[in-house]
Design a protein around this motif. Structure first.
Motif, PDB file in Angstrom:
ATOM      1  N   ARG A 144       0.845  -1.193   0.000  1.00  0.00           N
ATOM      2  CA  ARG A 144       0.000   0.000   0.000  1.00  0.00           C
ATOM      3  C   ARG A 144       0.885   1.250   0.000  1.00  0.00           C
ATOM      4  O   ARG A 144       0.692   2.142  -0.802  1.00  0.00           O
ATOM      5  CB  ARG A 144      -0.911  -0.005   1.225  1.00  0.00           C
ATOM      6  N   SER A 145       1.840   1.307   0.933  1.00  0.00           N
ATOM      7  CA  SER A 145       2.686   2.509   1.032  1.00  0.00           C
ATOM      8  C   SER A 145       3.964   2.199   1.791  1.00  0.00           C
ATOM      9  O   SER A 145       4.064   1.212   2.507  1.00  0.00           O
ATOM     10  CB  SER A 145       1.938   3.650   1.724  1.00  0.00           C
ATOM     11  N   SER A 198     -10.471  -4.192   8.202  1.00  0.00           N
ATOM     12  CA  SER A 198     -10.153  -2.807   8.535  1.00  0.00           C
ATOM     13  C   SER A 198      -8.898  -2.747   9.391  1.00  0.00           C
ATOM     14  O   SER A 198      -8.512  -3.705  10.033  1.00  0.00           O
ATOM     15  CB  SER A 198     -11.319  -2.170   9.289  1.00  0.00           C
ATOM     16  N   GLY A 199      -8.275  -1.636   9.367  1.00  0.00           N
ATOM     17  CA  GLY A 199      -7.090  -1.463  10.190  1.00  0.00           C
ATOM     18  C   GLY A 199      -5.833  -1.423   9.374  1.00  0.00           C
ATOM     19  O   GLY A 199      -5.730  -2.047   8.331  1.00  0.00           O
ATOM     20  N   SER A 200      -4.873  -0.682   9.831  1.00  0.00           N
ATOM     21  CA  SER A 200      -3.599  -0.577   9.140  1.00  0.00           C
ATOM     22  C   SER A 200      -2.486  -0.785  10.141  1.00  0.00           C
ATOM     23  O   SER A 200      -2.577  -0.316  11.262  1.00  0.00           O
ATOM     24  CB  SER A 200      -3.493   0.800   8.478  1.00  0.00           C
ATOM     25  N   ARG A 201      -1.433  -1.479   9.739  1.00  0.00           N
ATOM     26  CA  ARG A 201      -0.304  -1.710  10.616  1.00  0.00           C
ATOM     27  C   ARG A 201       0.972  -1.516   9.838  1.00  0.00           C
ATOM     28  O   ARG A 201       1.027  -1.798   8.644  1.00  0.00           O
ATOM     29  CB  ARG A 201      -0.375  -3.125  11.185  1.00  0.00           C
ATOM     30  N   LEU A 202       1.979  -1.009  10.499  1.00  0.00           N
ATOM     31  CA  LEU A 202       3.261  -0.789   9.863  1.00  0.00           C
ATOM     32  C   LEU A 202       4.258  -1.855  10.308  1.00  0.00           C
ATOM     33  O   LEU A 202       4.279  -2.243  11.469  1.00  0.00           O
ATOM     34  CB  LEU A 202       3.819   0.587  10.220  1.00  0.00           C
ATOM     35  N   LEU A 244       6.817   4.311   4.284  1.00  0.00           N
ATOM     36  CA  LEU A 244       6.954   5.544   5.071  1.00  0.00           C
ATOM     37  C   LEU A 244       8.352   5.652   5.671  1.00  0.00           C
ATOM     38  O   LEU A 244       8.977   4.653   6.019  1.00  0.00           O
ATOM     39  CB  LEU A 244       5.920   5.576   6.200  1.00  0.00           C
ATOM     40  N   ARG A 267      -5.054  -4.395   3.412  1.00  0.00           N
ATOM     41  CA  ARG A 267      -5.630  -5.544   4.113  1.00  0.00           C
ATOM     42  C   ARG A 267      -7.116  -5.634   3.816  1.00  0.00           C
ATOM     43  O   ARG A 267      -7.768  -4.613   3.641  1.00  0.00           O
ATOM     44  CB  ARG A 267      -5.401  -5.426   5.615  1.00  0.00           C
ATOM     45  N   ALA A 275       3.352  -0.472   4.752  1.00  0.00           N
ATOM     46  CA  ALA A 275       1.973  -0.756   5.116  1.00  0.00           C
ATOM     47  C   ALA A 275       1.332  -1.542   3.987  1.00  0.00           C
ATOM     48  O   ALA A 275       1.443  -1.153   2.814  1.00  0.00           O
ATOM     49  CB  ALA A 275       1.201   0.531   5.370  1.00  0.00           C
TER      50      ALA A 275
END
Lengths: 114, 113
Positions: free
Chosen positions: A31-32, A98-102, A34, A95, A92
């Motif tokens: 996704r990204s 729901s929710g995002s984790r690094l 950082l 998913r 990231a």
């Protein structure tokens, strides 16, 4: 399992030098990516790169993302003693739930000497 | 504009004890994530709370639990402390559970003796 590898782990330079920090990654459904700067305790946000934005620049700092080769670099030009910090790279995933984790790398400890 | 605030800043406990860490998110943020950062390592994801529910969890045992309150603040609880739990515990907030742009607090330095 997502994975981030940063290199070098530590770097010592003189003021005015240009540095390049590396970050390679493996992630399912990217996704990204950082970049964060951690001076004492709290990591502070620097850049976020996604498929739609593969190059970012802010003052003396810039970053590019190579989605094909799965790596990113962070460049700092004309370094200053205030740039001394740990630089963290994280990815990231997209998913289904729901929710995002690094997922973070170990970080690169940059020391800039006067 | 207050950023992410955590308390306490430092904590010393002994093995087997229980600890509660607290976090208030940045104004306007509704999602809180917790990370553990061991010395010389990058932060590791523990879990994330959104709408008072745990949405995602990392590879941490059930000794690690959390809670989110209606005002979006959060607590991290660790039971039966082990020496290996000694670390910097970072709280991060974001807007909406899907946002990966996190804002971190200064952390709680936990030492287990």
């Amino acid at each position: 399992e997502d994975k981030v590898v940063q290199s070098p782990l530590s770097l010592v330079v003189h003021e005015g030098d240009t540095v390049t920090l590396n970050c390679s990654y493996e992630v399912t459904n990217f996704r990204s990516l950082l970049w964060y700067k951690q001076e004492k305790k709290a990591p502070t946000f620097l850049f976020m790169l996604t498929s739609s934005g593969i190059e970012k620049k802010s003052g003396r700092l810039s970053s590019i993302l190579d989605k094909k080769e799965l790596f990113s670099i962070l460049n700092i030009t004309a370094t200053q003693t205030g740039d001394s910090a740990i630089y963290l790279c994280a990815v990231a995933p997209i998913r289904e739930t729901s929710g995002s984790r690094l997922t973070f790398g170990e970080g690169t400890q940059l020391t800039v000497n006067p | 504009d207050a950023g992410v605030t955590q308390s306490p800043t430092h904590l010393i406990k002994t093995r087997g004890q229980q600890v509660t860490l607290r976090c208030s998110p940045k104004s306007g943020h509704d999602t809180v994530s917790w990370y553990q950062q061991a010395l010389g390592q990058g932060p590791q994801f523990i879990f994330q709370y959104y709408e008072e529910e745990e949405r995602q969890r990392g590879n941490f045992p059930d000794r690690f639990s959390g809670h989110q309150f209606p005002n979006y603040s959060s607590e991290l609880n660790v039971n039966a402390l082990l020496l290996g739990d000694s670390a910097l515990y970072l709280c991060a907030s974001s807007w909406a559970s899907s946002s990966e742009k996190l804002f971190f607090g200064s952390g709680t330095q936990l030492s287990v003796l």
